[in-house]
Motif scaffolding. Structure first.
Motif, short mmCIF file in Angstrom:
data_model
loop_
_atom_site.label_atom_id
_atom_site.label_comp_id
_atom_site.label_asym_id
_atom_site.label_seq_id
_atom_site.Cartn_x
_atom_site.Cartn_y
_atom_site.Cartn_z
N PRO A 127 -9.42 4.69 1.31
CA PRO A 127 -9.56 3.52 0.44
C PRO A 127 -10.87 3.55 -0.34
N LYS A 128 -10.80 3.11 -1.58
CA LYS A 128 -12.00 3.11 -2.43
C LYS A 128 -13.08 2.21 -1.88
N SER A 173 -2.12 -3.45 5.07
CA SER A 173 -1.88 -3.11 3.68
C SER A 173 -3.17 -3.13 2.87
N ARG A 174 -3.97 -4.17 3.03
CA ARG A 174 -5.18 -4.33 2.21
C ARG A 174 -6.30 -3.40 2.65
N GLU A 212 -5.37 -0.03 1.62
CA GLU A 212 -5.09 -0.03 0.17
C GLU A 212 -3.75 0.61 -0.13
N ASP A 231 0.36 -0.09 -1.28
CA ASP A 231 1.22 -1.08 -1.91
C ASP A 231 2.27 -1.54 -0.90
#
Length: 449
Positions: free
Chosen positions: A206-207, A413-414, A417, A419
């Motif tokens: 994840p970024k 999910s978050r 990252e 969808d």
């Protein structure tokens, strides 16, 4: 008529939670009150019935959940989780890093709740993924699945504690049965599926982690040794074995269960006492460079986030108390007997339906247990092992088919990252596999034992 009232009460409960976004605690309180009125519980008996169901459940749940949260928080703040993961990865090697992360999460998941454990472990998971390469799913799913399994199957987590209390299961035995079911369930449904998903779906780091803004490193100075962390995590299980082991020997007439030394050791093995001893030992072992005031603050901060969980669980017990007092249990028992469904299968189906409808695993677990408890009480010939396997079946139903109405779905999910489509293909499938494998093991166990 009583069955119809029960169905309507569950539908009203789901409507309040899902449509009108009423907090589950308030919704369960409202539905319990309305159900008591609708089923003809005498007016002067309604409040005592509600309070008895609520209080009896809290008596079993609050101590275990509170003590477990404190132990988990101490291990988190002192860096115990990172020590555990790092040591296991060094021992198992790069190739088996997902397995090591999963085992660390299983151990750490005994005292700490799913969301808190996952948040603590994620920086470690991402660091390992960055170091060794490959899809993030290869490392994240075995760890997330471990927390999910432990949260659903084992006390001191609120769902299995409430379910065990409502069904009359022995908590110490439930820990042992839950652990026996949890390990193969995790290996099949989380570890192997995590490796499979990592090959099929290449999920980048994840970024937020790469920019170090959203997730912070949990490393601390002077963390505890691996031996200390492992001792703290294994201590309650060993103490609980005093109770279950000596009880087995007593029933088999190998020892005299009425002797003082037997009763004393069994007292140490009672789950609340075992967790209290573990908390005291954890404070002593993890106190390095921390004052007693700091330790007290850590323990105090651990209790705040669990308040809502404890209240929801207690309200589930309140609902169960109303169902028992109303006679719905006898009606439901007769209906299930007519369908020919075994109690363990009916418990799984009810729990699964509630899980799909409203999302929360804890609410599904407690509500399903409340619904099935009178039927269990009316069923003759059920042993303590049978009760434990029914709890595992309910927990399995409450775990499967996590989707968009489940907070865990969005948490994973978050943070990763992903969808929604990818989350459904990975997290939802893994949760469903956990539910199906756990249920299969519960059924096999109930048949064999």
């Amino acid at each position: 008529m009583l069955i119809l009232i029960m169905i309507i009460s569950v539908l009203v409960l789901l409507l309040l939670i899902m449509k009108f976004r009423v907090h589950a605690f308030v919704a369960l309180f409202i539905v319990s009150l309305l159900t008591a009125l609708a089923t003809g519980v005498p007016i002067n008996k309604i409040l005592p019935t509600l309070l008895t169901g609520f209080g009896n459940t809290l008596a079993a749940v609050a101590l275990l959940v509170g003590l477990g949260a404190m132990i988990g928080r101490l291990l988190e703040i002192t860096g115990g989780a990172k020590v555990l993961a790092d040591t296991l990865i060094n021992k198992f090697g790069e190739k088996n890093a997902p397995f090591a992360l999963g085992v660390a999460s299983l151990l750490f998941g005994f005292p700490i709740f799913f969301d808190a454990g996952l948040v603590v472990m994620l920086p470690i998971i991402f660091s390992v993924a960055k170091q060794f390469g490959g899809s993030t799913l290869r490392y994240a799913l075995p760890a997330a699945g471990a927390f999910a399994v432990m949260h659903a199957f084992l006390p001191p987590h609120p769902g299995p504690v409430a379910s065990g209390d409502l069904l009359g299961a022995n908590m110490g035995l439930l820990v042992i049965v839950g652990l026996i079911c949890a390990i193969p369930t995790w290996y099949i449904a989380a570890y192997l599926f995590g490796l499979y998903s990592g090959k099929k779906i290449n999920l980048a780091l994840p970024k937020a982690f790469l920019s170090s803004h959203a997730i912070h490193d949990t490393a601390v100075q002077n963390p505890p040794s691996f031996k200390k962390v492992l001792f703290i995590l294994l201590l309650p299980i060993c103490l609980i074995l005093f109770d279950t082991g000596l009880n087995t020997l007593s029933v088999a007439k190998v020892i005299d269960g009425s002797q003082v030394w037997v009763e004393s050791l069994r007292l140490l093995g009672k789950t609340p006492i075992a967790l209290l001893i573990t908390l005291i030992v954890a404070i002593v072992l993890l106190k390095e460079q921390r004052s007693y005031a700091q330790i007290e603050k850590i323990c105090d901060n651990a209790l705040g986030p669990i308040c809502a969980i404890v209240l929801v669980t207690g309200a589930g017990g309140m609902f169960g108390g109303v169902l028992r007092a109303s006679g719905i249990g006898n009606e439901l028992s007769a209906m299930l007997s007519d369908t020919g469904l075994p109690v363990i299968v009916a418990a799984f189906i009810i729990s699964l339906a509630l899980r799909v409808a409203q999302g929360s695993a804890t609410v599904a677990l407690t509500t399903a247990s409340a619904l099935i408890a009178p039927t269990v009480a009316a069923t003759t010939g059920l042993s303590q092992l049978d009760l434990c396997f029914i709890v595992i079946a309910i927990a399995s139903g409450a775990t499967a088919l996590s989707h968009v109405n489940d907070s865990g779905f969005w948490l994973v999910s978050r943070f990763l990252e992903m969808d929604e489509k990818t989350t459904l293909k990975t997290w939802t499938v893994m949760e469903t596999l956990i539910g199906l494998v756990g249920f299969a093991l519960a059924v096999i166990g109930s048949i064999l034992f």
